[in-house]
Design an enzyme around this catalytic site. Structure first.
Site, PDB file in Angstrom:
ATOM      1  N   TYR A  53     116.717   8.759  19.934  1.00  0.00           N
ATOM      2  CA  TYR A  53     115.494   8.752  19.107  1.00  0.00           C
ATOM      3  C   TYR A  53     114.481   7.750  19.634  1.00  0.00           C
ATOM      4  O   TYR A  53     113.312   8.082  19.855  1.00  0.00           O
ATOM      5  CB  TYR A  53     115.895   8.430  17.664  1.00  0.00           C
ATOM      6  CG  TYR A  53     114.757   7.997  16.763  1.00  0.00           C
ATOM      7  CD1 TYR A  53     113.949   8.949  16.139  1.00  0.00           C
ATOM      8  CD2 TYR A  53     114.488   6.647  16.533  1.00  0.00           C
ATOM      9  CE1 TYR A  53     112.904   8.551  15.302  1.00  0.00           C
ATOM     10  CE2 TYR A  53     113.449   6.248  15.702  1.00  0.00           C
ATOM     11  CZ  TYR A  53     112.663   7.199  15.099  1.00  0.00           C
ATOM     12  OH  TYR A  53     111.627   6.811  14.280  1.00  0.00           O
ATOM     13  N   ASP A  58     107.306   4.513  15.749  1.00  0.00           N
ATOM     14  CA  ASP A  58     108.287   3.735  14.993  1.00  0.00           C
ATOM     15  C   ASP A  58     108.059   2.284  15.377  1.00  0.00           C
ATOM     16  O   ASP A  58     107.833   1.995  16.556  1.00  0.00           O
ATOM     17  CB  ASP A  58     109.711   4.184  15.382  1.00  0.00           C
ATOM     18  CG  ASP A  58     110.777   3.533  14.508  1.00  0.00           C
ATOM     19  OD1 ASP A  58     110.908   2.295  14.558  1.00  0.00           O
ATOM     20  OD2 ASP A  58     111.482   4.250  13.778  1.00  0.00           O
ATOM     21  N   ARG A  91     108.280  13.716   2.133  1.00  0.00           N
ATOM     22  CA  ARG A  91     108.291  12.334   2.589  1.00  0.00           C
ATOM     23  C   ARG A  91     106.919  11.899   3.172  1.00  0.00           C
ATOM     24  O   ARG A  91     105.895  12.085   2.536  1.00  0.00           O
ATOM     25  CB  ARG A  91     109.452  12.158   3.574  1.00  0.00           C
ATOM     26  CG  ARG A  91     110.814  12.271   2.850  1.00  0.00           C
ATOM     27  CD  ARG A  91     111.994  12.512   3.778  1.00  0.00           C
ATOM     28  NE  ARG A  91     112.224  11.510   4.786  1.00  0.00           N
ATOM     29  CZ  ARG A  91     113.002  10.433   4.631  1.00  0.00           C
ATOM     30  NH1 ARG A  91     113.639  10.233   3.505  1.00  0.00           N
ATOM     31  NH2 ARG A  91     113.162   9.570   5.616  1.00  0.00           N
TER      32      ARG A  91
END
Ligand SMILES: NC(=O)c1ccc[n+]([C@@H]2O[C@H](COP(=O)([O-])OP(=O)(O)OC[C@H]3O[C@@H](n4cnc5c(N)ncnc54)[C@H](OP(=O)(O)O)[C@@H]3O)[C@@H](O)[C@H]2O)c1
Length: 249
Positions: free
Chosen positions: A157, A144, A21
């Site tokens: 997370y 993120d 990935r």
């Protein structure tokens, strides 16, 4: 820069979670710029071997190193093992991550600790070990785009990514002037476990740029950061503008 010049020739990099990935794309981009790459993996042994062979096929040097980032002796030894194989490291990319599902209702201390351990503590421990073996270099932390807000279905997370985001700025100050520490905040790139490509494509249409990103977009940001001599403590959002819209999940 001369056309065709490989900007990282002679340097060595450790990329965590590199076998698949996004980590794979970053590793290949580093190798194409001439870096030797320590391909860290946890369970993806075959994919790590394929990636090493691919980098060698490009004329580069790579080595696969297994380490369970939740095992303190594996974690503590990882930078040293990569250095033994490739020489002093100048680049560390903290890419490995876990992405468990939970909400404010279901999160418990154990799940918070698990996410903190892999997504925040491991990058901190690796950055410390990295800084102990080089005076000059670059660290890139994968964050993120939702660190600009919240993610109500991945609470442990996103909390751990907030910690990593703050840590990026603390380390940038603490490790200056020799080591630059920056973040990349990806948006919709690849589907998480249990979701398919359609899921990402559907959500992508709601973004300001109305399209999804590719692992190569993240890799391009990583190459910019590790070749920059004047950027530290910064986070690049590679998310089609997602962070500009308040997102709660
Ligand atoms: N995919 C996206 O669209 C997206 C969006 C926002 C942010 N990000 C961030 O970008 C980074 C890369 O994303 P990704 O989706 O490519 O990551 P991923 O597939 O979820 O995870 C990357 C790798 O982390 C490794 N890992 C997890 N726990 C480990 C452990 N205990 N020990 C050793 N390795 C461990 C795994 O390696 P093995 O397979 O070898 O076990 C895994 O392949 C992550 O930090 C992620 O949070 C991604």
């Amino acid at each position: 820069m001369a056309v065709g010049e490989r900007r990282l020739e002679g340097t060595s990099a450790l990329v965590t979670g590199a076998a698949r990935r996004i980590g794979r794309a970053i590793s290949l981009a580093l190798a194409r710029e001439g870096a030797n790459v320590a391909v860290h993996y946890g369970s993806s042994e075959k994919e790590a071997a394929v990636l090493v062979a691919e980098i060698e096929g490009l004329g580069g040097r790579a080595v696969a190193i297994r380490a369970d980032l939740s095992d303190s002796s594996d974690l503590d030894g990882l930078v040293g093992r990569a250095g033994e194989e490739l020489g002093k490291l100048e680049i560390l990319v903290n890419n490995a991550s876990i992405f468990p599902i939970d909400t404010l209702e279901t999160i418990d201390l154990e799940s918070l600790e698990r996410s903190a351990e892999i997504n925040a503590w491991a990058p901190l421990a690796l950055t410390r070990a990295f800084a102990a073996q080089t005076e000059r270099g670059h660290v890139v932390n994968l964050l993120d785009s939702r660190v600009s807000g919240f993610d109500r279905t991945h609470v442990a997370y996103i909390l751990s990514k907030h910690v990593l985001s703050v840590l990026t700025r603390i380390c940038a100050l603490e490790l200056a002037p020799g080591i630059a520490v920056n973040g990349i905040a990806p948006g919709l790139i690849l589907p998480p476990p249990g979701k398919d490509e359609d899921y990402v494509d559907r959500l992508a249409r709601t973004l300001p740029l109305e399209r999804r990103g590719a692992p190569e977009d993240i890799a391009a940001a990583a190459i910019f950061l590790v070749t920059s001599e004047f950027v530290t403590g910064e986070t690049i959002y590679v998310d089609g503008g997602r962070h500009l819209r308040e997102s709660a999940g």
